[in-house]
Motif scaffolding. Sequence first.
Motif, PDB file in Angstrom:
ATOM      1  N   ASP A 117     -22.945  21.432 -13.761  1.00 35.80           N
ATOM      2  CA  ASP A 117     -22.266  20.217 -14.209  1.00 35.80           C
ATOM      3  C   ASP A 117     -23.279  19.225 -14.797  1.00 35.80           C
ATOM      4  O   ASP A 117     -23.030  18.595 -15.825  1.00 35.80           O
ATOM      5  N   GLU A 118     -24.427  19.089 -14.123  1.00 32.67           N
ATOM      6  CA  GLU A 118     -25.440  18.141 -14.602  1.00 32.67           C
ATOM      7  C   GLU A 118     -25.948  18.556 -15.972  1.00 32.67           C
ATOM      8  O   GLU A 118     -26.150  17.721 -16.848  1.00 32.67           O
ATOM      9  N   ARG A 119     -26.129  19.864 -16.180  1.00 33.61           N
ATOM     10  CA  ARG A 119     -26.583  20.357 -17.476  1.00 33.61           C
ATOM     11  C   ARG A 119     -25.531  20.036 -18.538  1.00 33.61           C
ATOM     12  O   ARG A 119     -25.850  19.579 -19.619  1.00 33.61           O
ATOM     13  N   TRP A 141     -26.716  14.338 -17.294  1.00 36.03           N
ATOM     14  CA  TRP A 141     -27.201  13.351 -16.327  1.00 36.03           C
ATOM     15  C   TRP A 141     -27.510  14.046 -15.014  1.00 36.03           C
ATOM     16  O   TRP A 141     -26.939  15.080 -14.719  1.00 36.03           O
ATOM     17  N   GLN A 142     -28.355  13.379 -14.208  1.00 33.85           N
ATOM     18  CA  GLN A 142     -28.596  13.857 -12.848  1.00 33.85           C
ATOM     19  C   GLN A 142     -27.846  12.954 -11.879  1.00 33.85           C
ATOM     20  O   GLN A 142     -27.778  11.743 -12.099  1.00 33.85           O
ATOM     21  N   HIS A 184     -14.619  20.403 -10.742  1.00 30.30           N
ATOM     22  CA  HIS A 184     -13.864  19.203 -11.095  1.00 30.30           C
ATOM     23  C   HIS A 184     -14.382  17.990 -10.317  1.00 30.30           C
ATOM     24  O   HIS A 184     -14.677  16.945 -10.888  1.00 30.30           O
ATOM     25  N   GLU A 185     -14.513  18.146  -8.998  1.00 34.52           N
ATOM     26  CA  GLU A 185     -14.860  16.978  -8.178  1.00 34.52           C
ATOM     27  C   GLU A 185     -16.319  16.559  -8.358  1.00 34.52           C
ATOM     28  O   GLU A 185     -16.634  15.372  -8.294  1.00 34.52           O
ATOM     29  N   LEU A 238     -20.250  12.548 -11.011  1.00 36.20           N
ATOM     30  CA  LEU A 238     -21.151  12.216 -12.124  1.00 36.20           C
ATOM     31  C   LEU A 238     -20.516  11.157 -13.020  1.00 36.20           C
ATOM     32  O   LEU A 238     -21.149  10.175 -13.411  1.00 36.20           O
ATOM     33  N   VAL A 239     -19.235  11.353 -13.330  1.00 37.33           N
ATOM     34  CA  VAL A 239     -18.531  10.420 -14.215  1.00 37.33           C
ATOM     35  C   VAL A 239     -18.397   9.049 -13.549  1.00 37.33           C
ATOM     36  O   VAL A 239     -18.689   8.017 -14.169  1.00 37.33           O
TER      37      VAL A 239
END
Length: 587
Positions: free
Chosen positions: A426-428, A432-433, A488-489, A494-495
């Motif tokens: 997801d980060e990739r 963002w981290q 998803h979660e 991140l969002v």
Amino acid sequence: MKIKLIAPACLLFSLLVPSCVSRAQDFDVRIYTQHPPAAVTVVATQAQNPIAWRTCPTCESGVDRNLSISAAQSSVTLASSLSGVQKPTSDLYLAGDYQIQPLAGAEAPPFTANFPLHIRAVDGQLVITVSMPIEKYVDAVLAAESGDFKQTESLKAMAVAIRTYALRFRGKHAAEGFDFCDTTHCQAMSLNAPAPRIVAAVDATRGQTLSYNGAPAETYYHQNCGGAIAAASEVWPANHPPYLAAHADPYCVAAGVLKWESTISVATIDAALRASGLSLPVHWTTLEVATRTPSGRAQRLKLTGGIPADVPLSASTFRFAVNRALGWNKIRSDLYEVRISGGQIVFSGRGSGHGVGLCQAGAEEMAREGKSYLEILNFYFPGTQLISARAENWQKQSSERIDLISTNPQADSAILPIAGRILAEDERAIGWQLAFRPQLQLFPTMDSYRDTTGEPGWIAASVRAHTIRLQPLIELQRKSIVESTLRHELFHLLVESHATTNTPLWFREGIVLYLSSPNAAPPKVSAMTDQRMESSLLHPTSRDDQEKAYAAAQNRVALLVQLSGKEAVLGWLSAGIPADVSAGAAQ
Ligand SMILES: [Zn+2]
Ligand SMILES: [Zn+2]
């Protein structure tokens, strides 16, 4: 496609814990105890969820929508049309949403459920055991044991008595491999879906039990005491709990005394007693009550007038033998008087059942007079204490970047490496981290998930601060949604960490959905205004409404990415959605 996904998920689980099909805290209840079928069909009830079957807890599973299962002496024969399997096995484990249909002509009704099943065979009959969470078991017993109840408070008192009984006497049939049978030997259980008022009474007392000296009390109950509650020791001589003493019950008397009368000839009784293997005097003519219990019930009987002259007999042995031969309602209780009339013995009695513990007729009357379920329980089990289930024992485990809290660390830890991999992916994808350690919370049961999160069953997870709250792992695996839910979660975390408090929910959801499947063809839904999406996501009126809003949000974000680029759209999370974009939405 779905068919292929479900089996490996359950298989994966079975590698981690000894049994994929039942959980330690569940109750194993034998169904169809009274009329065990020789053969059943098990049919899937959910179009997208076939039944998974296996022949040992760690064996590879097969799936089918329609299984024929029959008993041959001590082995079970399974016929699966889909996989073409037809094989004998000693044990069969099933999981899924199913209906059990006993062979045509059998006295047993169909049973629709999704509890894990274990099937064996004994003497050519199927021994079918379901693993039920305790509250579901209380639902099913209350449905069977309180058909006449009209009052809410008496139902609640019964729910507490049933739940306490279950905890106290768990493992009554341990020697046979299950906890309880579904007859009055343990607690009768209904196979039909419980009525809403039953479920409401169980919910209102969820987790509550009666305790005495730190242990669950012996919460016996019966239909009608006839005005005199019996001490436990009257029925079980070695048993003297102080809260099960003899006392008067003015309540069931106030509701109208249950009176019964049975007239039986000496010859008929003699034959019934001999059929039970009792040794009796020859040519006896009279039956007398020799001694009575503290509550006034017959204790010892005397058969007189024959040879030898006077033979004692326990009243309960007598009642059991007569009822076995002549029907279970012939002598309804031991609370009776006897007279002889022309070679006939007339029993005039009151009440029904053993008379120990809670009197259902009295409880119903107490509730009708406005007493609470606590007052009812205090009257029938004086000196016991109502307690709530001990808090779930949450334990924490950590991987390199993620924390997990769960009540079953050994089984649930399997989610940590999966979540770690998906977080990196997801980060990739987002660029963002995550600046903090996310926490996963896996609930032990659907009930505890619903109670704590307030989410309906169709919502697999939700985020609160840095915690992702998830349905039980076994549920997510059953639905094959472990990875998609985590993806998803984790995108949400991140969002949310880049969004401002003003960023609308539809935009955040839309970005998460878009990032989860960036190359997916847009779902076919009609566009919604931003306001409509927002309100449907915040306060969905139905599952359908919510799903349409999700799809509309996903489409809208996909379109925005097409027009402005992913970088720019992600930037709007913190910078705000440009005015011209917002304005363009309300077509
Ligand atoms: Zn039993
Ligand atoms: Zn009573």
